[in-house]
Design a protein around this motif. Sequence first.
Motif, short mmCIF file in Angstrom:
data_model
loop_
_atom_site.label_atom_id
_atom_site.label_comp_id
_atom_site.label_asym_id
_atom_site.label_seq_id
_atom_site.Cartn_x
_atom_site.Cartn_y
_atom_site.Cartn_z
N LEU A 113 -25.42 -3.68 4.82
CA LEU A 113 -26.66 -4.40 5.07
C LEU A 113 -26.32 -5.86 5.36
O LEU A 113 -25.36 -6.39 4.81
CB LEU A 113 -27.58 -4.34 3.84
CG LEU A 113 -28.12 -2.96 3.46
CD1 LEU A 113 -28.94 -3.06 2.18
CD2 LEU A 113 -28.96 -2.37 4.59
N THR A 114 -27.10 -6.48 6.20
CA THR A 114 -26.91 -7.89 6.52
C THR A 114 -28.26 -8.52 6.82
O THR A 114 -29.22 -7.80 7.10
CB THR A 114 -25.93 -8.06 7.71
OG1 THR A 114 -25.64 -9.45 7.88
CG2 THR A 114 -26.50 -7.50 9.01
N ASP A 115 -28.31 -9.84 6.78
CA ASP A 115 -29.58 -10.51 7.05
C ASP A 115 -29.76 -10.83 8.53
O ASP A 115 -30.88 -10.93 9.01
CB ASP A 115 -29.74 -11.78 6.22
CG ASP A 115 -28.56 -12.74 6.33
OD1 ASP A 115 -27.56 -12.42 7.01
OD2 ASP A 115 -28.64 -13.82 5.72
N ILE A 116 -28.65 -10.99 9.26
CA ILE A 116 -28.75 -11.40 10.66
C ILE A 116 -27.61 -10.81 11.47
O ILE A 116 -26.47 -10.74 11.00
CB ILE A 116 -28.76 -12.94 10.78
CG1 ILE A 116 -28.89 -13.39 12.24
CG2 ILE A 116 -27.55 -13.56 10.12
CD1 ILE A 116 -29.11 -14.89 12.41
N HIS B 24 -29.47 -2.15 9.88
CA HIS B 24 -28.29 -1.37 9.47
C HIS B 24 -27.83 -0.47 10.61
O HIS B 24 -26.63 -0.35 10.88
CB HIS B 24 -28.61 -0.54 8.21
CG HIS B 24 -27.47 0.27 7.74
ND1 HIS B 24 -27.41 1.63 7.88
CD2 HIS B 24 -26.30 -0.09 7.13
CE1 HIS B 24 -26.27 2.08 7.39
NE2 HIS B 24 -25.58 1.05 6.92
N LYS B 25 -28.77 0.16 11.30
CA LYS B 25 -28.41 1.03 12.43
C LYS B 25 -27.70 0.24 13.53
O LYS B 25 -26.72 0.71 14.11
CB LYS B 25 -29.67 1.71 13.01
CG LYS B 25 -30.20 2.81 12.12
CD LYS B 25 -31.49 3.40 12.67
CE LYS B 25 -32.06 4.38 11.68
NZ LYS B 25 -33.48 4.58 11.83
N ILE B 26 -28.16 -0.96 13.80
CA ILE B 26 -27.50 -1.81 14.80
C ILE B 26 -26.11 -2.19 14.32
O ILE B 26 -25.14 -2.16 15.09
CB ILE B 26 -28.35 -3.07 15.09
CG1 ILE B 26 -29.64 -2.67 15.83
CG2 ILE B 26 -27.56 -4.10 15.89
CD1 ILE B 26 -30.63 -3.80 15.97
N ASN B 27 -25.99 -2.52 13.05
CA ASN B 27 -24.71 -2.91 12.47
C ASN B 27 -23.68 -1.79 12.59
O ASN B 27 -22.53 -2.02 12.95
CB ASN B 27 -24.89 -3.32 11.00
CG ASN B 27 -23.93 -4.40 10.56
OD1 ASN B 27 -23.19 -4.97 11.34
ND2 ASN B 27 -23.96 -4.69 9.28
N VAL B 28 -24.10 -0.56 12.32
CA VAL B 28 -23.21 0.59 12.41
C VAL B 28 -22.88 0.91 13.87
O VAL B 28 -21.71 1.05 14.24
CB VAL B 28 -23.83 1.83 11.71
CG1 VAL B 28 -23.04 3.09 12.02
CG2 VAL B 28 -23.93 1.60 10.21
N GLU B 29 -23.91 0.97 14.70
CA GLU B 29 -23.73 1.40 16.08
C GLU B 29 -22.93 0.41 16.94
O GLU B 29 -22.05 0.81 17.69
CB GLU B 29 -25.09 1.65 16.73
CG GLU B 29 -24.99 2.21 18.14
CD GLU B 29 -26.34 2.58 18.73
OE1 GLU B 29 -26.41 2.70 19.97
OE2 GLU B 29 -27.31 2.75 17.97
#
Length: 139
Positions: free
Chosen positions: A59-62, A47-52
């Motif tokens: 939320l995501t799986d990949i 999630h942190k990577i997705n936001v940043e």
Amino acid sequence: MINFNYETEFTLENEQAYTDWLSAVIVSEKKNEGEINYIFCDDDYLHKINVEYLDHDTLTDIISFDYTVGNEISGDIFISVERVEDNAKDFNVSFEEELKRVIAHGILHYCGYKDKTDKDAELMRSKEDEKISMFHVEQ
């Protein structure tokens, strides 16, 4: 070179079988293997990577970062083991099958397959099924 990294308690059983399988998947798509890093993590980490990096507060799986140059595929593929577990339940498949699907999905993106339109998603799903059927463990 295919590398597996762990930012959670999960570890792949039989990493060599996965490495052999992924190498065969890459060859089957007439691509060359560069450096591919799989990072297995939990929902919070991904999630942190997705936001940043992607500005997506979901939320995501990949998430995959594609560093492919020409015919040599390379990149970093982050997989949330928690999402894979939940998706396996939602889709009524085993955790192992859903994990293979997600692992193959990242490679297929690097091979040029998309999944944003219904037509592209249908082709991606078909390719995932084809590649999953290539997985073999030596007995």
